[in-house]
Design an enzyme around this catalytic site. Sequence first.
Site, PDB file in Angstrom:
ATOM      1  N   TYR A 138       1.567  64.923 -15.303  1.00 30.34           N
ATOM      2  CA  TYR A 138       2.646  64.681 -16.260  1.00 30.34           C
ATOM      3  C   TYR A 138       2.401  63.303 -16.867  1.00 30.34           C
ATOM      4  O   TYR A 138       2.670  62.284 -16.247  1.00 30.34           O
ATOM      5  CB  TYR A 138       3.976  64.766 -15.523  1.00 30.34           C
ATOM      6  CG  TYR A 138       5.240  64.610 -16.325  1.00 30.34           C
ATOM      7  CD1 TYR A 138       5.250  64.354 -17.688  1.00 30.34           C
ATOM      8  CD2 TYR A 138       6.477  64.717 -15.685  1.00 30.34           C
ATOM      9  CE1 TYR A 138       6.430  64.216 -18.387  1.00 30.34           C
ATOM     10  CE2 TYR A 138       7.675  64.582 -16.361  1.00 30.34           C
ATOM     11  CZ  TYR A 138       7.648  64.326 -17.718  1.00 30.34           C
ATOM     12  OH  TYR A 138       8.826  64.190 -18.397  1.00 30.34           O
ATOM     13  N   LYS A 167       0.855  68.071 -18.758  1.00 27.05           N
ATOM     14  CA  LYS A 167       1.979  67.997 -19.703  1.00 27.05           C
ATOM     15  C   LYS A 167       1.839  66.682 -20.441  1.00 27.05           C
ATOM     16  O   LYS A 167       1.992  65.615 -19.857  1.00 27.05           O
ATOM     17  CB  LYS A 167       3.305  68.065 -18.954  1.00 27.05           C
ATOM     18  CG  LYS A 167       4.544  67.890 -19.833  1.00 27.05           C
ATOM     19  CD  LYS A 167       5.797  67.877 -18.962  1.00 27.05           C
ATOM     20  CE  LYS A 167       7.068  67.808 -19.788  1.00 27.05           C
ATOM     21  NZ  LYS A 167       7.328  66.473 -20.350  1.00 27.05           N
ATOM     22  N   VAL A 212       6.678  72.016 -23.154  1.00 27.76           N
ATOM     23  CA  VAL A 212       7.752  71.800 -22.195  1.00 27.76           C
ATOM     24  C   VAL A 212       8.851  71.065 -22.968  1.00 27.76           C
ATOM     25  O   VAL A 212       9.024  69.855 -22.821  1.00 27.76           O
ATOM     26  CB  VAL A 212       7.254  70.993 -20.980  1.00 27.76           C
ATOM     27  CG1 VAL A 212       8.336  70.890 -19.907  1.00 27.76           C
ATOM     28  CG2 VAL A 212       5.992  71.633 -20.396  1.00 27.76           C
TER      29      VAL A 212
END
Length: 309
Positions: A138, A167, A212
């Site tokens: 992330y 992400k 996302v």
Amino acid sequence: MKQRSALQGIIPPVITVLDEHGQLDTAGMGRMIDYLTEAGVHGLFFLGSAGEFFHMSAEQRKQVAEYAIRHTNGRLPVLIGTGSSRTDEAIELSRHAESAGADAAVVLNPYAAKLSDEQLYRHYADIAESVSLPIYIYNYPGLTGQEVKPSIVAALAAAYPNIAGVKQTVQQIEPILEVIRDVKGQRPEFAVFAGYDHLLLETLIAGGDGAVPASANFAPHLTCGLYEAYRRSDLAAIAGIQRKLFRIVTEVYPLDSPFFHTIKEAVRASGVDIPTHVLPPARPLSPELRRELLQLLERHELKRILQGS
């Protein structure tokens, strides 16, 4: 034929529904999970930045993870945020997510103390070596103050098969393009997700896997609609949805900071019966900003106030 990522599409960073005492509201959280599942999203990501994980104890994070996994009950892939500035805590939370039945862990890089590239690589390597669970890096430099560079992502993906994707919560498309170029050539199944709603289309065009997007909490039909329109090459639908996403990103998100109280108010305004409490030091959206938010949602045809609200 090249293998594709097992995880693709729209994965909302789900808000954590809380009661007035700052505890998990299981009834509201269940309604939130059911709403998103029925809306056609492709997975659920709990305990990201929209989930307020950084204002929770490790025990509260574990409670949220366990409830989310149990209530989702295999209907969708469940990703649990296990990031921490402490490597040992990130390992503990990742092991817990694995034992609780999560489908993947999403690990935000450490924040506050800046690390060398070698130390940042070792942080993720230690976590990857501690679990067999798929791990998604992330990268959110706007929050952590440090970028997980595409070169670090590529090195980790080459060394650890369970580093399954990234992400990329970045304002520009370039870091997303670099990971697609440098990693997917060697590992086509490696998933690359945009963190911001408005970069979904560019990510898909470049060969990425989805997004996302925080707006999927209150308007999942937009990013899900864009994803499906792209898959069927419906240019008219793509253009209309993309324009609306740009307006949400530039008008709704900047209303106040941190943004998750705004998201919660938008979820309730869109018709999901949840309380909108947040954890300190965050505070509820002010009445003035709430009125402004409702006006924006009404203007963009996203408002459906609950009976009696």
